[in-house]
Motif scaffolding. Sequence first.
Motif, short mmCIF file in Angstrom:
data_model
loop_
_atom_site.label_atom_id
_atom_site.label_comp_id
_atom_site.label_asym_id
_atom_site.label_seq_id
_atom_site.Cartn_x
_atom_site.Cartn_y
_atom_site.Cartn_z
N ALA A 6 9.66 -10.82 2.19
CA ALA A 6 10.41 -11.77 3.02
C ALA A 6 10.50 -11.30 4.48
CB ALA A 6 11.80 -11.99 2.44
N ASP A 7 10.55 -9.98 4.66
CA ASP A 7 10.61 -9.44 6.02
C ASP A 7 9.23 -9.30 6.65
OD1 ASP A 7 13.33 -9.30 5.85
OD2 ASP A 7 13.39 -7.20 5.23
N GLY A 8 8.21 -9.71 5.92
CA GLY A 8 6.85 -9.65 6.48
C GLY A 8 6.29 -8.24 6.61
N ARG A 9 6.91 -7.28 5.91
CA ARG A 9 6.38 -5.90 5.99
C ARG A 9 5.06 -5.77 5.25
NH1 ARG A 9 10.85 -2.30 3.76
NH2 ARG A 9 9.19 -0.76 3.88
N ILE A 10 4.86 -6.57 4.20
CA ILE A 10 3.54 -6.65 3.57
C ILE A 10 3.17 -8.12 3.41
CG2 ILE A 10 3.64 -4.44 2.32
CD1 ILE A 10 4.20 -6.09 -0.26
N ASP A 11 1.86 -8.38 3.40
CA ASP A 11 1.37 -9.75 3.22
C ASP A 11 0.98 -9.90 1.76
OD1 ASP A 11 0.28 -12.23 3.35
OD2 ASP A 11 -1.48 -11.66 4.54
N CYS A 62 1.22 0.52 -1.07
CA CYS A 62 -0.09 0.24 -1.67
C CYS A 62 -0.58 -1.16 -1.34
CB CYS A 62 -0.04 0.43 -3.18
SG CYS A 62 0.49 2.08 -3.65
N LYS A 63 0.21 -1.93 -0.58
CA LYS A 63 -0.16 -3.27 -0.11
C LYS A 63 -0.66 -4.18 -1.24
CE LYS A 63 -1.69 -1.23 4.24
NZ LYS A 63 -2.92 -0.85 4.94
N PRO A 64 0.18 -4.47 -2.20
CA PRO A 64 -0.26 -5.37 -3.27
C PRO A 64 -0.51 -6.78 -2.72
CG PRO A 64 2.11 -5.05 -3.39
CD PRO A 64 1.60 -4.11 -2.33
N ASP A 65 -1.41 -7.51 -3.35
CA ASP A 65 -1.70 -8.89 -2.92
C ASP A 65 -0.79 -9.89 -3.63
OD1 ASP A 65 -3.99 -8.19 -1.27
OD2 ASP A 65 -4.99 -7.71 -3.15
N VAL A 66 -0.55 -9.65 -4.91
CA VAL A 66 0.26 -10.58 -5.69
C VAL A 66 1.27 -9.78 -6.54
CG1 VAL A 66 0.27 -12.35 -7.51
CG2 VAL A 66 -1.57 -12.33 -5.82
N VAL A 67 2.52 -10.21 -6.47
CA VAL A 67 3.57 -9.64 -7.32
C VAL A 67 4.18 -10.81 -8.08
CG1 VAL A 67 5.76 -8.39 -7.39
CG2 VAL A 67 4.08 -7.83 -5.62
N PRO A 102 17.16 -3.21 -16.71
CA PRO A 102 17.53 -2.58 -15.44
C PRO A 102 16.38 -2.45 -14.43
CG PRO A 102 17.13 -0.91 -17.11
CD PRO A 102 16.79 -2.23 -17.73
N ASN A 103 15.27 -3.16 -14.62
CA ASN A 103 14.16 -2.98 -13.66
C ASN A 103 14.36 -3.82 -12.40
OD1 ASN A 103 11.85 -5.19 -13.13
ND2 ASN A 103 13.05 -5.70 -14.92
N THR A 104 15.30 -4.77 -12.46
CA THR A 104 15.35 -5.87 -11.49
C THR A 104 15.32 -5.44 -10.02
OG1 THR A 104 16.70 -6.92 -13.14
CG2 THR A 104 16.53 -8.05 -11.05
N HIS A 105 15.93 -4.32 -9.71
CA HIS A 105 15.96 -3.91 -8.30
C HIS A 105 14.56 -3.66 -7.74
CE1 HIS A 105 20.47 -2.56 -8.27
NE2 HIS A 105 20.30 -3.84 -8.53
N ILE A 106 13.60 -3.38 -8.61
CA ILE A 106 12.24 -3.12 -8.11
C ILE A 106 11.66 -4.41 -7.52
CG2 ILE A 106 9.92 -2.29 -8.65
CD1 ILE A 106 11.20 -0.66 -10.97
N PRO A 107 11.53 -5.50 -8.32
CA PRO A 107 11.01 -6.73 -7.71
C PRO A 107 11.94 -7.31 -6.64
CG PRO A 107 11.51 -7.06 -10.05
CD PRO A 107 11.64 -5.61 -9.78
N GLU A 108 13.26 -7.15 -6.81
CA GLU A 108 14.18 -7.64 -5.78
C GLU A 108 13.84 -7.01 -4.43
OE1 GLU A 108 18.38 -6.93 -6.36
OE2 GLU A 108 18.44 -8.32 -8.05
N HIS A 109 13.70 -5.70 -4.44
CA HIS A 109 13.44 -5.02 -3.17
C HIS A 109 12.05 -5.37 -2.64
CE1 HIS A 109 14.31 -2.28 0.05
NE2 HIS A 109 13.25 -1.55 -0.22
N LEU A 110 11.10 -5.54 -3.55
CA LEU A 110 9.75 -5.96 -3.11
C LEU A 110 9.80 -7.34 -2.47
CD1 LEU A 110 7.17 -4.81 -5.78
CD2 LEU A 110 6.91 -4.62 -3.31
N SER A 111 10.63 -8.23 -3.04
CA SER A 111 10.72 -9.57 -2.46
C SER A 111 11.35 -9.49 -1.07
CB SER A 111 11.51 -10.51 -3.38
OG SER A 111 12.89 -10.22 -3.33
N ASP A 112 12.27 -8.54 -0.86
CA ASP A 112 12.81 -8.29 0.48
C ASP A 112 11.71 -7.89 1.45
OD1 ASP A 112 15.48 -8.80 0.52
OD2 ASP A 112 16.11 -6.79 -0.10
N ILE A 113 10.88 -6.98 0.97
CA ILE A 113 9.80 -6.44 1.82
C ILE A 113 8.83 -7.56 2.19
CG2 ILE A 113 7.79 -4.88 1.78
CD1 ILE A 113 9.57 -2.97 0.03
#
Lengths: 320, 392
Positions: free
Chosen positions: B45-50, B20-25, B32-43
Amino acid sequence: MSIIVENFDLYAPRLVDKEEYFSAGHRACQGCGEALAIRLMCKALGKDTVIVNATGCMEVVSSLYPTTAWKLPWLHVAFPNAASVGSGVEAGLKVLRRKGRIADRDIKTVSIGGDGGTVDIGLQALSGAMERGHDLLYVCFDNEAYMNTGIQRSGATPFGASTTTEPAGSASFGKKAWKKNVAEIMVAHNVPYVATACHSYPLDFMNKVKKAVKVKGPSYIHCLSVCPTGWRLPPEQCIKAGRMAVQTGIFPLYEVEDGKYRMTIETRELRPVEEYLKLQGRFRHLSEDEKKVIQERVNQEYKKLMNKVECLPSWSDLKE
Amino acid sequence: MTKRAGMEIAFAAAEAVALCKPDVVAAYPITPNTHIPEHLSDIVADGRIDAEFICVESEHSALSACCGASATGARTFTATSSQGLLFMGEVMPIVSAMRLPVVMAIGNRALSAPINIWNDHSDIMSQRDMGWISIFASNGQEVVDMAIQAFKIAEHREVLLPLNINLDGFQLTHMVEPILFPDQAEVDRFLPEYKPYATLHPDKVLSMGTLGMPEIFTEAMKAKDVALINSKKIILQVWKEWEEQFGRMYEPIEAYKTEGADMLLLTMGSMGDTAEVAIDELRKRKVSAGLLRLKLWRPFPIEELRNAVKGAKVLAVMDRAVSFGGSAAPVGAEIRAALYGEPDRPLIINEIIGLGGRDVTVGDFIQIVEKAAQAEKEKPEEAYEIYGVRGS
């Protein structure tokens, strides 16, 4: 600098933006130092600014729906989060500009709060925003108590002041702790620009605002804002009280650029704090002994500050 | 091309949000939600989304930063659980009243004390009346689908409300499931770019979050209520569009083998999949039982509920939270109120189950259906029961 201040009416038309971004008609008390300071701050900021306002007097007096005193984009969310909302605004503007969804120009995010929203309930959010390094100016308008809710004591209330939650009485002289020094806490965050200011030195304050917005990254200004209602002094004494705070050394005006301290208003000889205290009803109950304790503390704090001014070099001079 | 992948659901949620290409997270870690933002931060960090990923210093600041970012017109996402949601509580009603379409995933977890990191619904139930659209997922596929639908619903010009997707902590967040992922082109076709109604920008100066006096406050609350009620129309429309494009159907209340059923179970969240197995088993034993899965919690689907329970004799409502000292648990009380005026309403029993991560098994649902059958014969005195309390 002090000469310019003395002749402000003469210089102001040439030095100050005529545009009003914080318009008349707001509901602040007579002689409100904070309203004046905000008006000056907005003039120094100019139109490419977004203001994030913590809950407090200013949101109440300036935004009574359907009216607003703000001619700058303005957002109020809650009490403790002006810095974190500002973080989001800054991030939003940055990413939208990068993606070409808004105009490609600098827009400065400025979060403002009173002493309650900054020194007490908002300190964590402020610390977080400064640590993260957002391109954000935070200005605390410190009127030294929770004035909006009726003069309750805050961490910024000075020693000995009588407030509605730590009042003077037959067994108490008012506040027993010293004022929390958030400007120093911000210096400890390695914020590139930190300053103290007061509306009674308008050009000094505006220059600091202009300097702060030029910083790429976080900056912080702590602006003493005289509150005639809460300090128990006549409205026409507002400017004088601010000057006395500076000239007695109880609230010295300085800036810290990359760790280098500089006094922006030099005071050759400090006036006795008595001259400041006696203007205000909130200190009326103080005994000579208590005033002496305050005088000693002010002397000591002032020496500490002068020592920093003389001894601490700029961080950039510490290389090699 | 849609692809199928086996993935932990929290990661899958992050992948869906990234589509969904979010602008700000902005997010703060809490199990137990942590893996959601963790994985988003990976995405990110890898430049898959801006996107700007703000590692805030608290949940209060997470939602505050989202509020500020959304006010500039950015597509905004956050996630949390439990105490973190409580800490966001101050900002929750402000985001909805300001009509900012922030999307949040809640990995539902019990509230302290005693401190407990496992699942129940007491976190979201405490935030029930904050004016958010609130949706419950029962499996990983639903989490992915709902995350993509969420932005389209929340940002719709006729909605403009924040939305939370609830996924049970651990039972969903940490479960690995085979999940179908739409590709970027398909998501781009489904989800238009966010066109905000009003933004903070010097080119068009406005004040947001002003003071509302008694003369205007009631009207502001009415407007918020109407906005939330009216959002149902758009939710149904977006679900219809989803079904047309992706072939998976979503309804406010999903019925399973309810036709002609005397006894109905009603669940929210991951219990639904377990209850489905129980219903199959009961049907084999010739027990006339069916299942209702409540997916849309706010706005509450009153009409759909009334239709769904028609003809049933007993309705057993599962709750995963306690309303201490109340007339029933949150879902139970809601459903009793919604059916009160119905002339032929079923008898309602309310079972509080699965608190703080206590397992909810097929056997439990079979027992509850037996309780329902018993209740029909001898009307129970208690309005609700905390199921499976040991030593009682």
